[in-house]
Design an enzyme around this catalytic site. Sequence first.
Site, mmCIF file in Angstrom:
data_model
loop_
_atom_site.group_PDB
_atom_site.id
_atom_site.type_symbol
_atom_site.label_atom_id
_atom_site.label_comp_id
_atom_site.label_asym_id
_atom_site.label_seq_id
_atom_site.Cartn_x
_atom_site.Cartn_y
_atom_site.Cartn_z
ATOM 1 N N HIS A 1 -1.083 0.488 -9.708
ATOM 2 C CA HIS A 1 -1.778 -0.473 -8.845
ATOM 3 C C HIS A 1 -2.408 -1.613 -9.676
ATOM 4 O O HIS A 1 -3.619 -1.803 -9.672
ATOM 5 C CB HIS A 1 -2.845 0.241 -7.994
ATOM 6 C CG HIS A 1 -3.273 -0.562 -6.793
ATOM 7 N ND1 HIS A 1 -3.597 0.000 -5.584
ATOM 8 C CD2 HIS A 1 -3.446 -1.908 -6.612
ATOM 9 C CE1 HIS A 1 -3.950 -0.938 -4.721
ATOM 10 N NE2 HIS A 1 -3.864 -2.112 -5.336
ATOM 11 N N GLU B 1 -3.306 7.866 -4.485
ATOM 12 C CA GLU B 1 -3.783 7.155 -5.680
ATOM 13 C C GLU B 1 -5.172 7.674 -6.028
ATOM 14 O O GLU B 1 -5.987 7.813 -5.104
ATOM 15 C CB GLU B 1 -3.880 5.647 -5.417
ATOM 16 C CG GLU B 1 -2.549 4.953 -5.504
ATOM 17 C CD GLU B 1 -2.651 3.436 -5.301
ATOM 18 O OE1 GLU B 1 -3.745 2.865 -5.490
ATOM 19 O OE2 GLU B 1 -1.633 2.845 -4.945
ATOM 20 N N ARG C 1 0.859 -1.187 0.000
ATOM 21 C CA ARG C 1 0.000 0.000 0.000
ATOM 22 C C ARG C 1 0.894 1.235 0.000
ATOM 23 O O ARG C 1 1.918 1.269 0.707
ATOM 24 C CB ARG C 1 -0.903 0.024 1.242
ATOM 25 C CG ARG C 1 -2.113 -0.879 1.148
ATOM 26 C CD ARG C 1 -3.131 -0.344 0.126
ATOM 27 N NE ARG C 1 -4.307 -1.197 0.003
ATOM 28 C CZ ARG C 1 -4.462 -2.174 -0.901
ATOM 29 N NH1 ARG C 1 -3.493 -2.426 -1.754
ATOM 30 N NH2 ARG C 1 -5.573 -2.879 -0.948
#
Length: 306
Positions: A270, A251, A225
């Site tokens: 991602h 993000e 993360r």
Amino acid sequence: MPTGDRVLVPFDDLAEVAGPEWPFGLRVDVWDGTGDPPADLDDVALHVLPYGVPRAYEALDRLPGVRIVQSLRAGVDELLPLVGPDVVVANGRGLHDASTAEHALALILAAQRELPRWVRDQDARRWDPHFVGSLADRRVLLVGAGAIGGAIARRLEACEAQVVPVARRARPDEGVHAIDDLDRLLPDAEIVVLVVPDTADTRGLLDARRLALLPDGALVVNVGRGSAIDTAALVAEAGRLRAALDVVDPEPLPADHPLWTAPGILITPHVAGGSATFPPRARRLVVEQLRRFAAGQPLANVIERP
Ligand SMILES: NC(=O)c1ccc[n+]([C@@H]2O[C@H](COP(=O)([O-])OP(=O)(O)OC[C@H]3O[C@@H](n4cnc5c(N)ncnc54)[C@H](O)[C@@H]3O)[C@@H](O)[C@H]2O)c1
Ligand SMILES: O=C(O)[C@H](O)COP(=O)(O)O
């Protein structure tokens, strides 16, 4: 006609995976997250969230009777704040291991073998060979020795890297260090790979002070993360350190963010999890969880709530 508990799942083809016992006495509704959720969801007891769609969490506030929520993601940081403390949450642990580990290896090899540079040279039709790095014999600090971390370690070892795994707690039999050792281990790390969940303890794990402990030229890789790295501190260290990141904070990364253009940083948006291995593995997990639920057995992958 099944009369058991009602479940809401994202797949309409589970009978093909489950075999003749399907639907295990359960009443099954399907919502794949693309249209509106079905009406009258009051008595749904177990909800399997649709995966990878913006509306994935939308049915949650229409399920007053839900007892179990099954996510197909590994990370539950977005989900936990949306469900009551008494609801059992299970995740997709295992579904993303191969894909995420493969992506981590691809990022590391791309950085070590300087693939972005060769792509730029090819675009410019420039033949400019020089000696590049390797993964063999490199000391790799692997922070997050869980399901995905284990899959990454196996791949790194096949490339003859020296892997030093780190987890919350030490597991001496497996050579796993405790996170308390991190400051001592960072100065020797040529590559550090992060694959930890987003929790209060992991936010800002690699901050300015810890990044400064890494040797010149070290490669920082993150497939866990984005919150685990202080982004501003990494931008400040770019040039001295290199990075290959599948997850970033924030993000999506805004177009004018300095991380995009900082030297020696490779970014993917991602995309490490999921991939082609996901659909069949996800269906097998859902069928197994529904079989256990119908039989009154504990589910797999239940999250320990903080
Ligand atoms: N980039 C992607 O597409 C992608 C895909 C899948 C998973 N993920 C992320 O990767 C995470 C890990 O997935 P997993 O299935 O391996 O989880 P896991 O629960 O099997 O393993 C997590 C590991 O992190 C360690 N850990 C937790 N808190 C820590 C801390 N404070 N310090 C050090 N280590 C700590 C645990 O000890 C464990 O070894 C997920 O939570 C998710 O956020 C990202
Ligand atoms: O959808 C995602 O974010 C990834 O593919 C896998 O899930 P995770 O990152 O939440 O683990």
